[in-house]
Structure formats: C-alpha cells, structure tokens
Design an enzyme around this catalytic site. Sequence first.
Site, PDB file in Angstrom:
ATOM      1  CG  ASP A  73     -28.488 -33.822  20.087  1.00 15.44           C
ATOM      2  OD1 ASP A  73     -28.781 -32.983  19.221  1.00 15.44           O
ATOM      3  OD2 ASP A  73     -29.039 -33.844  21.206  1.00 15.44           O
ATOM      4  CG  HIS A  78     -30.695 -34.915  16.114  1.00 12.79           C
ATOM      5  ND1 HIS A  78     -31.153 -34.502  17.353  1.00 12.79           N
ATOM      6  CD2 HIS A  78     -30.984 -36.250  16.042  1.00 12.79           C
ATOM      7  CE1 HIS A  78     -31.685 -35.531  17.991  1.00 12.79           C
ATOM      8  NE2 HIS A  78     -31.588 -36.605  17.216  1.00 12.79           N
TER       9      HIS A  78
END
Length: 431
Positions: A264, A287
């Site tokens: 993430d 991310h």
Amino acid sequence: MARCCRHLAVFLCVLLMLSLCKALSSNVDDGYGHEDGSFESDSLLKLNNDDVLSLISSDETTLEASTVSVSNFGAKGDGKTDDTQAFKKAWKKACSTNGVTTFLVPKGKTYLLKSTRFRGPCKSLRNFQILGTLSASTKRSDYKDKNHWLILEDVNNLSIDGGSTGIINGNGKTWWQNSCKIDKSKPCTKAPTALTLYNLKNLNVKNLRVKNAQQIQISIEKCNKVEVSNVEITAPGDSPNTDGIHITNTQNIRVSNSDIGTGDDCISIEDGTQNLQIFDLTCGPGHGISIGSLGDDNSKAYVSGINVDGAKFSESDNGVRIKTYQGGSGTAKNIKFQNIRMENVKNPIIIDQDYCDKDKCEDQESAVQVKNVVYKNISGTSATDVAITLNCSEKYPCQGIVLENVKIKGGTASCKNANVKNQGTVSPKCS
C-alpha cells in the site's frame, strides 16, 4: 563569628533558591517532560524551556543510569514461548524507575508476543532498545484488540533504537489470506497495525526494521516532534493495506534516509498532519506517498506544510498523490514535492478529487480545497499513458499548482479544474 554567620546565611539562601527552582520545574510538567512556551512564576524568577530541561537533566544525572532487560523478567526469546507477560513486567519496572532508564530487548533472540500495550507516563524512561526480533503471534485468537499488535503511548522524550539489528515482524500472512481484498468470499474484517505510536512528544525512531505487518506497519497518531531515520519497512507488493508509515493528527515530523516497499502507501498522510518533512526516501513496491484519503464520509480534513525533498520511486502504483473524497471539506495546502526520480511509475503525479474505494460513490459538490502545491525537479518514466493527472473538483478547483522543471517520459498530462503555472522545462504539459 559574625562573618561565619553571614556565610551560613548566604549558603542557606542558595539552597533555598535551588529548592525553589526544582519545585518550579516539577510544576511545569510533573517531572515527565515539558510543554512549549515558557513558565513564569509570581516571583521575579523566570524559566524558559532550556532552563526546565537543564534542571530535569541535572536531576536525572544525580541518579545512576539503569538498563531493564526483558531477559531478567523471564523472557525466553526462543521464538516459541509466549513472552508477553515478561515484557509487561519489564516495562512496568522500566517505566517506574528513577534516573535515565533503558528498556532492552537483547540481540540475537526472537521474542513471541501477543497484542501488547506499553503505556506511560514514565518517570525517566529514555531508551527503548530493540536489538533482537519481536515476532507477532500467528494465532488470530491471541488478539483481543483486532486493531493493534504493539502500542506505545503517553511517553515523552523517548528514543526507539533498533541498533541496525532490531526487527519487528508482524507475521501478517495469516491476516492477508483472510482479507476480503484477497479473497472476495470472505467478510471484510479488521487487522492489527504492527506498531502504533500514540500521544508521544519528542520521539526518535531510528535504525529499525519493520516487516510483514498484519496491516499498517507503523502508525504515528496524535504525536508532536517526531524524528524517524534509517528505517527499513518491507512487505510483499500484493499484501493488502500494509502502509509503511501512516501519519495522522501529528505535528512537526521528519522522516529521512529510509527505504519502504509494501502493498500500500509507502507513507500515508491524513487529517491533522502539519509540518512534515520527508528527505531521502526510497519507495517501491507500493502506492507511493499519499496525502489522503481526505474527507471520507463528508468529514472535514486539514493537512498543511508537507515537504518531500529527495525521493526515488521504483515500479510503484503512484509517485506523489493527493486523494480526496467528494463531499468532504477542509484544506490540503502548502505542499512541495521536489528533487524526485520516477522509474516506471504508473501515476507519477496525481491529484484525484473523485477518489472512491467503495463499489459506488455518489456525486457530491463539496470537496477538500487543494491549493499551493509545487512540483519541482521531478524526472523519470511513466508506466502508463498518463504521467500527470490533475483531477480537481469542479466547485473547488485546485489553486496555485506549480510545475517547475518536470520531465516525465512516456505519458501525457490530463488536467481538469486546475489552476496550473509552468516554470522552466515542463513535459508533459497540461493542455
């Protein structure tokens, strides 16, 4: 005789003044730290922050420094025996000890722990040394608190030092396999954050490795004056919700010389974050650096004073991202991303004010106002056809967006409702 009496009187006056100073320093913050600003008594004596810290430090140095090792409280460190209670006993001792105190997790051993809370305030605990490995229980039933594994809270003036050998291992595979993001047939349930740092002032986290968290790796919440340096945070690129460092309601933070690769956000920045400095960061997989998501469930959100200076993104889903929900309010402002290298990044630069992590989100007019954002000296390659996305709110357009010396190959720019100023060489440009 008269001269001796005068000398004695002067000596007694000095002792009285020293006692008064010590009493005043106790009133400032109960002996456990200090607040910003100065303290002024009704007398002519005035103490500033440095004076208070000096008094506290001099008082501590009169007592012998001590180390409290978990081994002395029954911790086995064999990776199989539950050492939770031994850690709790050692913490209680370290937290209540006078004089500069170190809580020690010895090198070369693996300590199995269930969910554990390390709570202050403490008398003079200054060092939390993790030289061995903290290993999370893989039994989901061992977590009465499904949101947290390790929590450190209400302790001021603390250094958490991994000494380059310390590891926090969340053993998250069991949790990932049961995530609804991995197996759509399973219900969406909570998973623990590996290390939560809550309500801490003057915190230093350094030389530590965190890996395979059940969910978020490190969460910094409601803290002030935080330094994070030389940390390595890793999890597989497909591990769900394993943000590297999550920051919320925290002011005056510096993250430097760190390497993060997760499933993430490498760093997620949420409501209440102010004055965050990020230097020399390596990110990927993951991310990217994300401000947000902000404004979910029609909430207010305020983020300001974010400076990212020196970062490298490799094979990440995003580079630098600002994401907000429709329907929220507040501001994300005074943000600067500079001296950044992108290597095959899917969304190198992105502002998304239509962010939605649900099956369907309703169209709403209200939005968090994004303004005064600078992108400077950013280069590299895009892995998608669109290298720059500025998808801003129609009712609250992005204001004061500056692109300066931005050169990203392999994609175009898609810009909507954004007030953009180009400086130097910019490619691709908003049309």
